[in-house]
Design a protein around this motif. Structure first.
Motif, PDB file in Angstrom:
ATOM      1  N   LEU A  75      38.676  51.431  25.298  1.00 25.58           N
ATOM      2  CA  LEU A  75      39.129  52.620  26.031  1.00 25.58           C
ATOM      3  C   LEU A  75      40.590  52.895  25.719  1.00 25.58           C
ATOM      4  CD1 LEU A  75      38.904  54.811  28.215  1.00 25.58           C
ATOM      5  CD2 LEU A  75      39.275  53.016  29.927  1.00 25.58           C
ATOM      6  N   SER A  76      41.368  51.842  25.553  1.00 26.85           N
ATOM      7  CA  SER A  76      42.789  51.982  25.252  1.00 26.85           C
ATOM      8  C   SER A  76      43.024  52.803  23.994  1.00 26.85           C
ATOM      9  CB  SER A  76      43.416  50.591  25.099  1.00 26.85           C
ATOM     10  OG  SER A  76      44.760  50.681  24.704  1.00 26.85           O
ATOM     11  N   SER A  77      42.216  52.575  22.963  1.00 21.00           N
ATOM     12  CA  SER A  77      42.414  53.270  21.695  1.00 21.00           C
ATOM     13  C   SER A  77      42.163  54.763  21.812  1.00 21.00           C
ATOM     14  CB  SER A  77      41.505  52.669  20.621  1.00 21.00           C
ATOM     15  OG  SER A  77      40.133  52.908  20.926  1.00 21.00           O
ATOM     16  N   HIS A  78      41.404  55.176  22.817  1.00 20.65           N
ATOM     17  CA  HIS A  78      41.131  56.598  23.022  1.00 20.65           C
ATOM     18  C   HIS A  78      42.113  57.240  24.001  1.00 20.65           C
ATOM     19  CE1 HIS A  78      37.310  56.660  20.790  1.00 20.65           C
ATOM     20  NE2 HIS A  78      37.135  55.438  21.270  1.00 20.65           N
ATOM     21  N   LEU A  79      42.520  56.494  25.004  1.00 18.22           N
ATOM     22  CA  LEU A  79      43.428  57.056  26.009  1.00 18.22           C
ATOM     23  C   LEU A  79      44.826  57.286  25.462  1.00 18.22           C
ATOM     24  CD1 LEU A  79      42.771  55.181  29.393  1.00 18.22           C
ATOM     25  CD2 LEU A  79      42.267  57.575  28.848  1.00 18.22           C
TER      26      LEU A  79
ATOM     27  N   ILE B 111      35.502  36.922  39.522  1.00 18.31           N
ATOM     28  CA  ILE B 111      36.718  37.731  39.437  1.00 18.31           C
ATOM     29  C   ILE B 111      37.096  37.832  37.966  1.00 18.31           C
ATOM     30  CG2 ILE B 111      39.064  38.055  40.309  1.00 18.31           C
ATOM     31  CD1 ILE B 111      38.524  35.952  42.417  1.00 18.31           C
ATOM     32  N   HIS B 112      37.201  39.030  37.453  1.00 20.77           N
ATOM     33  CA  HIS B 112      37.493  39.219  36.032  1.00 20.77           C
ATOM     34  C   HIS B 112      38.927  38.835  35.708  1.00 20.77           C
ATOM     35  CE1 HIS B 112      38.425  41.299  32.247  1.00 20.77           C
ATOM     36  NE2 HIS B 112      37.135  41.231  31.985  1.00 20.77           N
ATOM     37  N   CYS B 113      39.876  39.263  36.533  1.00 21.89           N
ATOM     38  CA  CYS B 113      41.301  38.909  36.447  1.00 21.89           C
ATOM     39  C   CYS B 113      42.084  39.643  35.355  1.00 21.89           C
ATOM     40  CB  CYS B 113      41.506  37.396  36.247  1.00 21.89           C
ATOM     41  SG  CYS B 113      40.970  36.379  37.624  1.00 21.89           S
ATOM     42  N   ASP B 114      41.430  40.447  34.519  1.00 19.92           N
ATOM     43  CA  ASP B 114      42.173  41.069  33.415  1.00 19.92           C
ATOM     44  C   ASP B 114      41.605  42.441  33.065  1.00 19.92           C
ATOM     45  OD1 ASP B 114      44.251  41.098  31.574  1.00 19.92           O
ATOM     46  OD2 ASP B 114      43.093  40.127  30.002  1.00 19.92           O
ATOM     47  N   ILE B 115      41.318  43.241  34.090  1.00 19.07           N
ATOM     48  CA  ILE B 115      40.784  44.581  33.860  1.00 19.07           C
ATOM     49  C   ILE B 115      41.901  45.495  33.372  1.00 19.07           C
ATOM     50  CG2 ILE B 115      39.863  46.636  35.014  1.00 19.07           C
ATOM     51  CD1 ILE B 115      37.804  44.550  34.473  1.00 19.07           C
ATOM     52  N   LYS B 116      41.713  46.085  32.227  1.00 19.12           N
ATOM     53  CA  LYS B 116      42.667  47.033  31.654  1.00 19.12           C
ATOM     54  C   LYS B 116      41.949  47.816  30.562  1.00 19.12           C
ATOM     55  CE  LYS B 116      44.527  43.378  28.646  1.00 19.12           C
ATOM     56  NZ  LYS B 116      45.725  42.577  28.306  1.00 19.12           N
ATOM     57  N   PRO B 117      42.509  48.943  30.116  1.00 17.28           N
ATOM     58  CA  PRO B 117      41.819  49.756  29.108  1.00 17.28           C
ATOM     59  C   PRO B 117      41.485  49.001  27.820  1.00 17.28           C
ATOM     60  CG  PRO B 117      43.542  51.045  30.145  1.00 17.28           C
ATOM     61  CD  PRO B 117      43.694  49.634  30.654  1.00 17.28           C
ATOM     62  N   ASP B 118      42.269  47.980  27.482  1.00 21.97           N
ATOM     63  CA  ASP B 118      41.981  47.190  26.274  1.00 21.97           C
ATOM     64  C   ASP B 118      40.697  46.387  26.414  1.00 21.97           C
ATOM     65  OD1 ASP B 118      44.863  47.287  24.749  1.00 21.97           O
ATOM     66  OD2 ASP B 118      45.091  47.218  26.920  1.00 21.97           O
ATOM     67  N   ASN B 119      40.319  46.050  27.658  1.00 17.66           N
ATOM     68  CA  ASN B 119      39.155  45.211  27.897  1.00 17.66           C
ATOM     69  C   ASN B 119      37.951  45.982  28.414  1.00 17.66           C
ATOM     70  OD1 ASN B 119      40.527  42.948  27.041  1.00 17.66           O
ATOM     71  ND2 ASN B 119      41.209  42.375  29.094  1.00 17.66           N
ATOM     72  N   VAL B 120      37.994  47.300  28.292  1.00 13.18           N
ATOM     73  CA  VAL B 120      36.823  48.138  28.544  1.00 13.18           C
ATOM     74  C   VAL B 120      36.419  48.736  27.198  1.00 13.18           C
ATOM     75  CG1 VAL B 120      35.934  50.194  29.691  1.00 13.18           C
ATOM     76  CG2 VAL B 120      37.495  48.671  30.916  1.00 13.18           C
ATOM     77  N   LEU B 121      35.236  48.368  26.718  1.00  7.62           N
ATOM     78  CA  LEU B 121      34.765  48.813  25.411  1.00  7.62           C
ATOM     79  C   LEU B 121      33.743  49.936  25.558  1.00  7.62           C
ATOM     80  CD1 LEU B 121      34.352  45.355  23.607  1.00  7.62           C
ATOM     81  CD2 LEU B 121      36.392  46.802  23.816  1.00  7.62           C
TER      82      LEU B 121
END
Length: 286
Positions: A57-61, A97-107
């Motif tokens: 998601l990060s690469s698109h945002l 608990i995922h602990c590291d939700i961010k746009p880089d970790n949403v594919l």
């Protein structure tokens, strides 16, 4: 086609390897990336995942050269990610608990369906033990107060980080951006004030050019600001976040988190006179 993740450092890498296999290895959900297999031979630690054609998601945002994510897609991605987290928190045998939700970790797959990935920091909690101590990693601006303070964390820490990511999905910009030499701007401050004022259209990124469903935008902004409340009890469960995004639960205007008030009062150019007076009196009372 598969994606292979190779962990190099046998120290921290071994810990991440075990965390990912223990969590995502036994789970299947449309909004979680699937782990097909792994290799633990000698010093090799490999994880074999489903291949996600559209990357992160990060690469698109945040990339000007990527395909523009229209509002409908952004809202769908926010909802899908929330569903994945709600499954981890509320529907698994153990709370994860995922602990590291961010746009880089949403594919994103070929259809731009979001899938939560990278479980290297994940924590498993028994249902009768709801807190875990873990080391602080990542940018402080994205972490909940209890985590920064070194206190045990809960699934509500994920909710806080999700709220921060939701603001980035809405705006299409990093929450923390450098504006000039030695100076940074912190978007959550601006967003919290504008939500309080009822002026949310200005929160969309330039790539949307104001092209967003006003009701959905207002709903998403309010949800994000509820998620980043200081007190864990004031943050919603991820299941409630899903229902709010689906439109089956109402979302009231949230208070501005007190941890932001200090910044807000020092950044009064964001604030109208009436809100400025209200904020200043709140901060004085505190």
């Amino acid at each position: 086609m598969v994606a292979v993740k190779m962990l190099k450092d046998l120290g921290q890498g071994e810990k991440q390897f075990r965390a990912e296999v223990q969590t995502i290895g036994m789970l299947q959900h449309i909004n979680l990336v699937r782990l097909f297999g792994f290799c633990a031979e000698g010093s090799k630690r490999l994880l074999v995942y489903e291949y996600m054609e559209n990357g992160s998601l990060s690469s698109h945002l945040f990339s000007k050269s990527s395909v523009k994510l229209i509002w409908e897609l952004r809202y769908s991605i926010a909802l899908g990610t929330a569903r994945g987290l709600a499954y981890l928190h509320e529907e698994c045998k153990d709370c994860i608990i995922h602990c590291d939700i961010k746009p880089d970790n949403v594919l994103l797959d070929a259809d731009l369906c979001p899938k939560v990935a990278d479980f290297g920091m994940a924590k498993l909690l028994c249902r009768d033990f709801s807190r875990a101590l873990t080391t602080m990693r990542g940018a402080i601006g994205y972490l909940a107060l209890e985590w920064i303070s070194g206190l045990p964390i809960t699934h509500k820490s994920d909710v806080y980080i999700y709220g921060m990511m939701l603001l980035e999905i809405i705006s299409g910009r990093r929450n923390v951006e450098k504006i000039k030499e030695g100076k940074f701007t912190y978007f959550p401050i601006f967003a919290a004030v504008k939500v309080n004022e009822g002026d949310v259209m200005c929160l969309t990124g330039y790539r949307l050019e104001g092209d967003a469903d006003v009701e959905q935008l207002s709903r998403a902004c309010r949800i994000a600001c509820w998620c980043i409340q200081d007190a864990e009890d004031h943050r919603p469960m991820m299941g409630h976040v899903v229902r709010m995004l689906e439109g089956v639960m109402d979302v009231e205007v949230p208070p501005i988190p007190r941890s932001l008030l200090n910044f807000v009062v020092s950044e009064l150019q964001f604030v109208t006179p009436s809100v400025r007076k209200n904020l200043s009196s709140k901060w004085t009372k505190k």
